[in-house]
Scaffold this motif. Structure first.
Motif, PDB file in Angstrom:
ATOM      1  N   SER A 134       0.648  -1.223   0.040  1.00 12.64           N
ATOM      2  CA  SER A 134       0.031  -0.004   0.176  1.00 12.64           C
ATOM      3  C   SER A 134       0.805   1.220  -0.020  1.00 12.64           C
ATOM      4  O   SER A 134       0.578   2.327  -0.795  1.00 12.64           O
ATOM      5  CB  SER A 134      -1.110   0.050   1.102  1.00 12.64           C
ATOM      6  N   LEU A 158      -5.563   4.123  -0.230  1.00  7.72           N
ATOM      7  CA  LEU A 158      -4.379   3.511   0.074  1.00  7.72           C
ATOM      8  C   LEU A 158      -3.966   3.666   1.556  1.00  7.72           C
ATOM      9  O   LEU A 158      -3.507   2.929   2.347  1.00  7.72           O
ATOM     10  CB  LEU A 158      -3.272   3.426  -1.090  1.00  7.72           C
ATOM     11  N   SER A 162      -3.718   0.718   4.278  1.00 10.38           N
ATOM     12  CA  SER A 162      -2.307   0.474   5.039  1.00 10.38           C
ATOM     13  C   SER A 162      -2.758   0.597   6.361  1.00 10.38           C
ATOM     14  O   SER A 162      -2.054  -0.160   7.543  1.00 10.38           O
ATOM     15  CB  SER A 162      -1.252   1.543   4.516  1.00 10.38           C
TER      16      SER A 162
END
Length: 336
Positions: A134, A158, A162
């Motif tokens: 990510s 993203l 993450s």
């Protein structure tokens, strides 16, 4: 700290950690503040009717659909807080108590450590890998910054993924540390047994609320029927209903638990259904090897191809007989 180990089916369980308290504003770190800000913004977008092309509502709609695809195991591990130095010290010194609460009639106590270990360790490598990928992918979202009005949604997605993987990874490490120090203490709960039994005895939440609480004898009989339906452990049978999540959350005064249970039940139901459909497809593909006018499925023993839906109906029918005081008739049918 209380951990809840909730069997969704006879093979899959959800872990949920009770939130001890909300942090004071002065105690919140940058991650806490960012999380609260993101949640507030998301809620505002869901109700915004003035955005150009209605993009905010569309983003939240499709975003919520994407969130449903996140495995319930990840959501469960995210409820477990990170293992701080203070918590580690308290665990080693024995000053902080941990217990795992579970329905003893629907999950044998000797299986609890094994299930907890699997939940703690099975997905650690995957979460670590997803965090790395990510972060690596984030720079490739820079071109999306050039789109006017709409923010860089791929980048924020993203960032969220993450963070989510990091939370789950941290929770799994905390749980693993507890197990290494012979914690938490198993604590079978009759309250959970009652709610689980009512969920299998009654067809919906309204009737379950109005009906008398199940007796111990009824709970034992329903749990015995569930075991029978597994075909000596070969079948995965649902033991928790989606509508029952609210009753469990109310029982322990944990409103956030409701959505976690409903999400887990939906995912497990879909998984069992998909597996059953895959078996059906494979059996039909073997039609050429069967006798004329028959499929390979027709040649198999009936007990191996009995639909899971019929198993659920059988549980409900027998449980209803138990609730009406017809336990003897059910036993006679079993002997036949």
């Amino acid at each position: 700290m209380r951990l809840f180990l909730l069997p969704i089916s006879t093979r899959r369980s959800l872990i949920y950690c009770e939130k001890l308290h909300e942090k004071a504003v002065s105690e919140r770190n940058i991650f806490d503040k960012a999380t609260i800000k993101a949640a507030t913004t998301w809620t505002t977008w869901e109700k915004d009717d003035k955005a150009l092309w209605d993009w905010k509502k569309k983003v939240t709609f499709y975003g919520n659909q994407a969130l449903k695809q996140i495995p319930y195991e990840e959501w469960g591990l995210k409820t477990i807080p990170a293992l701080t130095a203070k918590r580690r010290k308290a665990i080693l010194e024995g000053t902080e108590k941990y217990q795992v609460i579970f329905p003893g009639m629907y999950l044998h106590q000797e299986k609890v450590p094994e299930i907890l270990k699997k939940l703690a360790t099975e997905r650690q490598a995957m979460h670590r890998s997803k965090i790395i990928w990510s972060v690596i992918a984030m720079p490739f979202t820079i071109p999306f910054m050039l789109i006017p009005v709409i923010p860089n949604l791929p980048f924020f997605y993203l960032v969220y993924r993450s963070w989510s993987h990091w939370k789950a990874f941290s929770g799994s490490k905390h749980l693993e540390f507890l197990l290494q120090n012979n914690l938490p203490t198993p604590n079978p709960s009759w309250e959970l047994d009652e709610v689980y039994t009512a969920g299998l005895m009654y067809p919906n939440r309204l009737i379950s609320r109005a009906a008398p609480r199940p007796t111990k004898e009824q709970a034992e009989e329903v749990s015995r029927v569930v075991v029978q339906q597994t075909n000596d452990g070969e079948e995965d049978v649902m033991v928790l209903q989606r509508w029952n999540g609210k009753l469990i959350a109310e029982q322990f005064k944990l409103p956030d638990m409701e959505i976690e249970i409903e999400r887990a039940v939906e995912q497990v139901e879909n998984s069992i259904k998909a597996k059953d459909e895959l078996i059906e497809e494979k059996l039909e593909l073997e039609k050429a090897t069967a006798e004329p006018g028959k499929t390979a499925k027709d040649l198999l023993p009936k007990e191996l191809t009995h639909p899971l839906e019929e198993l659920d109906k059988k549980i409900h029918h027998k449980a209803e007989d138990i609730a009406e005081g017809n336990g003897n008739e059910v036993n006679k049918e079993e002997k036949k």
